[in-house]
Design a protein around this motif. Structure first.
Motif, mmCIF file in Angstrom:
data_model
loop_
_atom_site.group_PDB
_atom_site.id
_atom_site.type_symbol
_atom_site.label_atom_id
_atom_site.label_comp_id
_atom_site.label_asym_id
_atom_site.label_seq_id
_atom_site.Cartn_x
_atom_site.Cartn_y
_atom_site.Cartn_z
ATOM 1 N N PHE A 46 -0.722 -5.131 -7.834
ATOM 2 C CA PHE A 46 -0.094 -4.386 -6.741
ATOM 3 C C PHE A 46 1.228 -5.008 -6.300
ATOM 4 C CE2 PHE A 46 -4.683 -3.576 -6.292
ATOM 5 C CZ PHE A 46 -4.716 -2.188 -6.220
ATOM 6 N N PRO A 47 2.164 -5.283 -7.199
ATOM 7 C CA PRO A 47 3.424 -5.883 -6.761
ATOM 8 C C PRO A 47 4.201 -4.919 -5.869
ATOM 9 C CG PRO A 47 3.614 -5.100 -9.015
ATOM 10 C CD PRO A 47 2.171 -4.983 -8.645
ATOM 11 N N PRO A 82 -3.172 -7.688 -0.091
ATOM 12 C CA PRO A 82 -4.358 -8.390 -0.614
ATOM 13 C C PRO A 82 -5.579 -8.306 0.296
ATOM 14 C CG PRO A 82 -2.397 -9.705 -0.994
ATOM 15 C CD PRO A 82 -1.963 -8.536 -0.158
ATOM 16 N N GLN A 83 -5.377 -8.335 1.621
ATOM 17 C CA GLN A 83 -6.519 -8.300 2.537
ATOM 18 C C GLN A 83 -7.234 -6.953 2.560
ATOM 19 O OE1 GLN A 83 -3.323 -8.927 3.372
ATOM 20 N NE2 GLN A 83 -2.791 -8.135 5.405
ATOM 21 N N LYS A 132 4.504 -8.232 0.976
ATOM 22 C CA LYS A 132 3.353 -9.059 1.329
ATOM 23 C C LYS A 132 3.323 -9.433 2.810
ATOM 24 C CE LYS A 132 1.539 -9.091 -2.740
ATOM 25 N NZ LYS A 132 1.660 -10.153 -3.722
ATOM 26 N N ASP A 133 4.485 -9.409 3.470
ATOM 27 C CA ASP A 133 4.531 -9.713 4.900
ATOM 28 C C ASP A 133 4.410 -8.461 5.761
ATOM 29 O OD1 ASP A 133 6.968 -8.498 4.549
ATOM 30 O OD2 ASP A 133 8.177 -10.241 5.094
ATOM 31 N N GLY A 134 4.165 -7.309 5.132
ATOM 32 C CA GLY A 134 3.935 -6.079 5.872
ATOM 33 C C GLY A 134 5.150 -5.189 6.037
ATOM 34 N N ASP A 151 -8.977 -0.005 -0.131
ATOM 35 C CA ASP A 151 -9.464 -1.292 -0.649
ATOM 36 C C ASP A 151 -9.161 -1.511 -2.134
ATOM 37 O OD1 ASP A 151 -11.412 0.096 -2.093
ATOM 38 O OD2 ASP A 151 -13.094 -0.541 -0.836
ATOM 39 N N GLY A 152 -8.454 -0.573 -2.730
ATOM 40 C CA GLY A 152 -8.019 -0.731 -4.119
ATOM 41 C C GLY A 152 -8.935 -0.104 -5.147
#
Length: 462
Positions: free
Chosen positions: A250-251, A188-189, A285-287, A224-225
């Motif tokens: 972006f799951p 997300p970032q 999501k946690d990398g 950045d999407g």
């Protein structure tokens, strides 16, 4: 039916090769150039690039035989003497009699629109590798191409065309398409990444960056999407699929979980409905890395229409969701420009595009990465100010969304808050600008012809 390679060989034997002109000698163009001289029945007639030296460098670094190109002769003489000509004049190349197909690889949306219209004028088929131009005005450009009697095509090797091929496979086999899309690296970032932060997110070292031609703004548009949004808009428009109502999610998802994750919420998945597009991330999501990720690939999720087909899925070992009703097919990699010759061959020997914009279902609207101030000048795709968000075309039209393809060089008339979608009302623009005029013509036709959910013109259909 003869294969493409057989038909190309027949053209070679007959002394009537396909003559190709390419605009842009960057990475994608270079990949095609590296294969063009290896393909029977095809000749690279000319390369148009604002920097002729870059075009020559592309020929040299890709192993193109030095005896096959010439920097000093005219375009017509190049065709006569079977030499690839280097020029900085793309318009002259498009206008040259004898060139059959134009490959538009500039990545500049306004330039891509201009080249597509010139191809219509001079009756040249066009492969629109420039997804920015295709999403900006593709529905109208495809219509104008059809009226001109030429083929306007997606680029085989690029993900939208490969996804369209999977969708076509599914529908031809009698399956409904639940979801289609691709993989990427996204968190997300990343939406707020800038050219100053892009290399840290990618993890490239200074040594790696010093050894190649790395454009930070271009790479940032992937991170950045924005590129994912553009490509999924192209897929939605080419396949009649519906974008998610709030943009791409972006799951995180590996290949083994595609049918489990990419099914409707009503069936335990993450989609709001069937018949949509989505992009899956190769990082949690946690990398953490996703197991069995599809970072470089494409996919389609299908549904068994009845109990018999569901049983067949099980009998033949197809990986399904827990219920057994949903399954996926995927291609783990794409070869970009190395595969582009498939588009050239399909157009010229079959009279078929490798994917084509046919409806206006998806759009990509410029969205603020930070609080923007009145008087600031937008710096476009992959820059410091905006990213592109996928939207349904009707929502973009209703809110007068500013397409990402025009969000470069325009001055803001008022402040815009972070994460706010920009509109035409937020910027100063000139209707004399060709790309602006073409886009507004498309929006006007949409309102006039349908005024409802989608623009699906019979003029674009076969």
């Amino acid at each position: 039916m003869s294969s493409l390679s057989t038909k190309l060989a027949a053209l070679e034997d007959a002394g009537k090769p396909i003559q190709v002109g390419i605009i842009g000698a960057g990475k994608f163009g270079s990949m095609y150039i590296s294969q063009a001289h290896r393909t029977k029945g095809v000749r690279l007639a000319a390369i148009a690039d604002l920097s002729p030296d870059r075009a020559v460098s592309s020929l040299q670094k890709t192993g193109f035989p030095s005896s096959k190109f010439n920097t000093c002769i005219s375009l017509s003489d190049g065709l006569k003497y079977d030499k690839t000509v280097i020029t900085s004049d793309s318009e002259a190349m498009i206008a040259t009699p004898g060139i059959d197909v134009i490959l538009e690889v500039t990545g500049n949306p306004a330039v891509g629109v201009r080249h597509a219209l010139l191809c219509c004028e001079h009756k040249k088929h066009i492969v629109m590798i420039n997804v920015e131009a295709d999403v900006l005005a593709g529905p109208l450009l495809a219509r104008k191409a059809k009226e001109a009697g030429i083929i306007y095509s997606m680029a085989y090797g690029d993900q939208p065309a490969l996804i369209a091929e999977l969708v076509d496979w599914a529908r031809t086999a009698g399956f409904d398409v639940v979801c289609a899309g691709k993989g990427t690296k996204h968190l997300p970032q990343y939406h707020y990444s800038t050219p100053d932060t892009v290399w840290d997110y990618y993890g490239f070292t200074k040594a790696q960056l010093s050894g190649g031609d790395f454009n930070p703004q271009m790479f940032n548009s992937f991170l950045d999407g924005t590129k994912s949004a553009l490509e999924m808009a192209a897929v939605a428009n080419g396949c009649g699929l519906r974008p998610p109502s709030d943009g791409l999610a972006f799951p995180p998802c590996g290949t083994h979980d595609l049918p489990q994750v990419l099914k409707p919420r009503s069936a335990g998945g993450q989609l709001e409905e069937k018949g949509t597009v989505e992009v899956v991330s190769c990082v949690e999501k946690d990398g953490r890395a996703v197991f069995g990720d599809l970072r470089w690939g494409v996919f389609v999720v299908i549904e068994a229409p009845d109990e018999y087909q569901r049983e067949c899925f099980a009998q033949y070992g197809i990986k399904t969701d827990d219920s057994g009703w949903y399954a996926a097919q995927f291609k783990p990699y794409h070869l970009i420009g190395l595969e582009l010759g498939i588009s050239v061959a399909s157009i010229m020997v079959r009279g078929e595009p490798t994917g084509q914009t046919r409806t206006w279902a998806g759009d990509v609207v410029a969205t603020a990465k930070r609080n923007l101030q009145q008087g600031e000048k937008l710096d476009g795709e992959g820059g410091f100010m905006v990213y592109g968000k996928l939207m349904r075309a009707e929502d973009s039209l209703r809110t007068e969304g500013l397409p990402i393809g025009l969000a470069h060089g325009l001055v803001l008339k008022r402040d815009v808050g972070k994460d706010q979608a920009l509109s035409w009302k937020d910027v100063e623009f000139s209707e004399k600008n060709q790309a602006v005029a073409v886009r507004q013509e498309m929006e006007s036709i949409y309102r006039k012809e349908l005024g409802s959910v989608r623009w699906d013109s019979a003029a674009v259909r076969d």
